[in-house]
Design an enzyme around this catalytic site. Structure first.
Site, PDB file in Angstrom:
ATOM      1  N   THR A 240     113.435 -25.580 -20.228  1.00 20.57           N
ATOM      2  CA  THR A 240     113.749 -25.731 -21.640  1.00 20.57           C
ATOM      3  C   THR A 240     113.534 -27.151 -22.147  1.00 20.57           C
ATOM      4  O   THR A 240     113.584 -27.387 -23.347  1.00 20.57           O
ATOM      5  CB  THR A 240     115.208 -25.277 -21.917  1.00 20.57           C
ATOM      6  OG1 THR A 240     115.386 -25.085 -23.314  1.00 20.57           O
ATOM      7  CG2 THR A 240     116.215 -26.293 -21.385  1.00 20.57           C
TER       8      THR A 240
ATOM      9  N   GLU B  18     110.642 -27.184 -30.826  1.00 19.39           N
ATOM     10  CA  GLU B  18     110.597 -25.728 -30.642  1.00 19.39           C
ATOM     11  C   GLU B  18     109.450 -25.050 -31.391  1.00 19.39           C
ATOM     12  O   GLU B  18     108.867 -24.077 -30.898  1.00 19.39           O
ATOM     13  CB  GLU B  18     111.940 -25.099 -31.052  1.00 19.39           C
ATOM     14  CG  GLU B  18     113.087 -25.427 -30.130  1.00 19.39           C
ATOM     15  CD  GLU B  18     113.670 -26.813 -30.357  1.00 19.39           C
ATOM     16  OE1 GLU B  18     114.368 -27.329 -29.470  1.00 19.39           O
ATOM     17  OE2 GLU B  18     113.413 -27.397 -31.452  1.00 19.39           O
TER      18      GLU B  18
ATOM     19  N   GLU C  56     122.675 -31.028 -19.855  1.00 22.35           N
ATOM     20  CA  GLU C  56     121.668 -32.024 -20.240  1.00 22.35           C
ATOM     21  C   GLU C  56     121.155 -32.788 -19.024  1.00 22.35           C
ATOM     22  O   GLU C  56     119.960 -33.103 -18.931  1.00 22.35           O
ATOM     23  CB  GLU C  56     122.245 -32.990 -21.274  1.00 22.35           C
ATOM     24  CG  GLU C  56     122.655 -32.354 -22.585  1.00 22.35           C
ATOM     25  CD  GLU C  56     121.476 -31.927 -23.455  1.00 22.35           C
ATOM     26  OE1 GLU C  56     120.317 -32.156 -23.048  1.00 22.35           O
ATOM     27  OE2 GLU C  56     121.717 -31.361 -24.537  1.00 22.35           O
TER      28      GLU C  56
ATOM     29  N   ASP D  85     120.618 -20.654 -26.870  1.00 21.63           N
ATOM     30  CA  ASP D  85     119.185 -20.422 -26.789  1.00 21.63           C
ATOM     31  C   ASP D  85     118.601 -20.346 -25.376  1.00 21.63           C
ATOM     32  O   ASP D  85     117.965 -19.368 -24.983  1.00 21.63           O
ATOM     33  CB  ASP D  85     118.433 -21.474 -27.606  1.00 21.63           C
ATOM     34  CG  ASP D  85     118.925 -22.901 -27.362  1.00 21.63           C
ATOM     35  OD1 ASP D  85     119.873 -23.091 -26.574  1.00 21.63           O
ATOM     36  OD2 ASP D  85     118.380 -23.834 -27.979  1.00 21.63           O
TER      37      ASP D  85
ATOM     38  N   GLU E  39     116.647 -28.749 -40.032  1.00 27.58           N
ATOM     39  CA  GLU E  39     117.405 -28.331 -38.850  1.00 27.58           C
ATOM     40  C   GLU E  39     117.974 -26.917 -39.017  1.00 27.58           C
ATOM     41  O   GLU E  39     117.866 -26.087 -38.112  1.00 27.58           O
ATOM     42  CB  GLU E  39     118.522 -29.342 -38.588  1.00 27.58           C
ATOM     43  CG  GLU E  39     119.363 -29.079 -37.357  1.00 27.58           C
ATOM     44  CD  GLU E  39     118.697 -29.477 -36.052  1.00 27.58           C
ATOM     45  OE1 GLU E  39     119.370 -29.450 -35.022  1.00 27.58           O
ATOM     46  OE2 GLU E  39     117.492 -29.804 -36.067  1.00 27.58           O
TER      47      GLU E  39
END
Length: 552
Positions: A542, A455, A138, A274, A389
């Site tokens: 990302t 996304e 992160e 992902d 979600e």
């Protein structure tokens, strides 16, 4: 350099790594930056362009409201609590929303606010945190990525200095016996000089998604140490890609302590995996094809996923769409699909559109379109026009046979009962459908939240830039209106608990930095002129931070 080693088949020798950096720095000064794959961009009529500008302004107004509330109530904190006006520090206490939003401010031409934010960012001390440990992944995508992108756009050297500061901090997480990183890193123990050992159970996304930021930092500074650190991970993953239980994909977890990436039976392109797959074609794009191994890894992965993970679901309108699910490899060698959809996997349609253009894989465009259309359909199927979600759907037994994929209430209810673990009558299925508020086609919705995720609009944006499909603009606008209506608070926008209810969902009082750093950025860009952050010149990490590509 922290370490030296024998190189694997994907890596340069050290001199060639430096050559890559010098080539990049040289070409950045070149006037000859020809398009290499992106078409000239969708052309709109004057009326359509005016409509897009109005929609773009509506997105900017929403961002501006959130930004000014953050500045008033939570300046310097990681997040604003958008209902109560409080402050939260989940990502080191280093002003995640501020850093994540730097390039959004620049892109939206909020230059005065950008200057204020850069001045505040200069004072952030990345060697101190009140948290016991930091999440290296992160920190990498939000902070390092945020500074690198804002520098690429503005040329403000203060931002590159902060990127180096973050990069130097994260580099120390690789100071382990085998130089694999500690992804949940006790920075205080490291500062005390305690021994560091990479974990024996690490999520594949957290160790496999450091390459873009570390490599770009090396490209900008001419210091190969960051590139060398992440290339070690890539070499190991490439060497083991064909020996997993599902060759082409890596299991969800890896053993970093022993550099084992091929042991495990669960395979997904969704949560916790992902961005590992996302970075394969994007690394190829960012480095101008000078690292061909990334294309090879991507093609192996996407071929396997297309065969085993993607499924066509039963829908009441018989839509020809795809959802990305999960796969279990059995001891007997068989493969079992779990038709578990996630908002997170909606990035795949855009990624496959990118890969199709980069690598001339035109057959992938069909799957790219169907994956994006699947996410758009799922948004529209819920009462508030927002995807939850996670969810389950019933896969068609013969996905390419329209007759075998024809809607059947009976087949849907059978799958609802099977998912619920009950062998009962249709009346029981109706009771479950009513109690769980299941739209037709859905067999379970385990996680009903919407947490402001980007996304779906990310892939709508990417596919629109590649194909110019006008209907995608209308889908994007419907998504924005639905999200803003459902999540808006007096101060900003909040994640909500349950998008299956008829009434407005309860707010969770949470606004992660990706709302301003990703979601609203993609909404703004989809309505922009295609020359703004052109895909010929930039590739997104990302966290939606655009990095300049190496263009030959």
């Amino acid at each position: 350099m922290l370490f030296a080693r024998k190189r694997g088949p994907l890596a340069f020798i050290s001199g060639a790594a430096v050559l890559l950096l010098l080539t990049y720095l040289y070409l950045r000064q070149s006037d000859d930056e020809a398009a290499v794959w992106n078409p000239p961009g969708p052309q709109q009529s004057p009326d359509a362009r005016a409509r897009s500008r109005e929609r773009q302004q509506a997105v900017k107004d929403t961002f501006s409201k959130c930004w000014h509330s953050y500045k008033e109530h939570a300046w310097g904190a990681d997040e604003l609590a958008p209902v109560t006006g409080g402050r939260r520090d989940h990502f080191g206490g280093w002003a995640a929303t501020l850093v994540d939003s730097l390039d959004t401010l620049w892109i939206m031409d909020m230059k005065a606010e950008f200057e204020d934010a850069v001045a505040a960012a200069e004072a952030i001390n990345f060697t101190h945190t009140e948290l016991r440990e930091i999440n290296v992944f992160e920190t990498n995508i939000r902070y390092l990525g945020g500074f690198l992108s804002a520098f690429d756009l503005s040329g403000d050297v203060r931002l590159l200095r902060k990127a180096v500061e973050v990069g130097d901090t994260l580099y120390k997480a690789f100071d382990t016996p085998n130089h694999m990183p500690i992804t949940r890193w006790d920075i205080h123990a490291a500062a005390r000089g305690e021994k560091q050992v990479a974990p024996n159970n690490v999520l594949i996304a957290e160790i496999g998604s450091l390459s873009m930021e570390f490599t770009h930092l090396s490209m900008l500074t001419g210091d190969a140490k960051w590139f060398d650190a992440v290339q070690r991970i890539t070499d190991e993953m490439a060497a083991q890609q064909d020996s997993t239980a599902l060759p082409g994909l890596w299991p969800l977890a890896a053993n970093a302590e022993e550099s084992i990436f091929n042991s495990g039976s669960f395979f997904t392109l969704g949560a916790m995996a992902d961005s590992t797959y996302e970075y394969l074609p994007k690394m190829a794009a960012m480095t101008g094809g000078l690292l061909p191994g990334y294309q090879t890894m991507y093609e192996k992965a996407i071929d396997t996923a297309t065969k085993h993970n993607f499924f066509r679901p039963l829908t009441p309108t018989n839509e020809d769409i795809l959802i990305s699910g999960e796969v279990h490899a059995k001891d007997d060698g068989s493969i079992e699909l779990e038709p578990h959809g996630q908002h997170l996997t909606c990035f795949l349609g855009g990624l496959m559109a990118l890969g199709a253009r980069l690598f001339n894989r035109e057959n992938d465009m069909d799957a790219a379109r169907k994956l994006v259309d699947g996410c758009v359909w799922t948004y529209k199927a819920l009462p508030h026009g927002i995807m939850p979600e996670t969810f389950y759907m019933a896969p068609c037994q013969e996905p390419n046979d329209d007759g075998a994929c024809k809607w059947s209430d009976e087949a849907w209810k059978e799958e609802v009962l099977r998912r619920a673990g009950k062998d009962a009558s249709a009346a029981d299925a109706d009771a479950i459908i009513d109690a769980d508020r299941l739209p037709k086609g859905f067999t379970a919705i385990p996680d009903r939240r919407y947490i402001l995720r980007p996304e779906a609009i990310e892939s709508v944006f990417m596919l629109y830039r590649v194909t110019g499909r006008e209907d995608l603009l209308e889908s994007a606008w419907d998504m924005f209106v639905a999200i803003n209506r459902t999540t808006s608070t007096e101060l900003a926008n909040s994640a909500v608990h349950d998008v299956t209810t008829k009434e407005k969902p309860e707010a969770a009082d949470s606004m992660e930095s990706f709302w301003t750093g990703e979601t609203l950025k993609y909404f703004y860009l989809v309505f922009s002129d295609p020359g703004l952050i052109s895909l010929d010149e930039f590739v997104f990490n990302t966290e939606a931070h655009p990095f300049r590509r190496l263009v030959r």
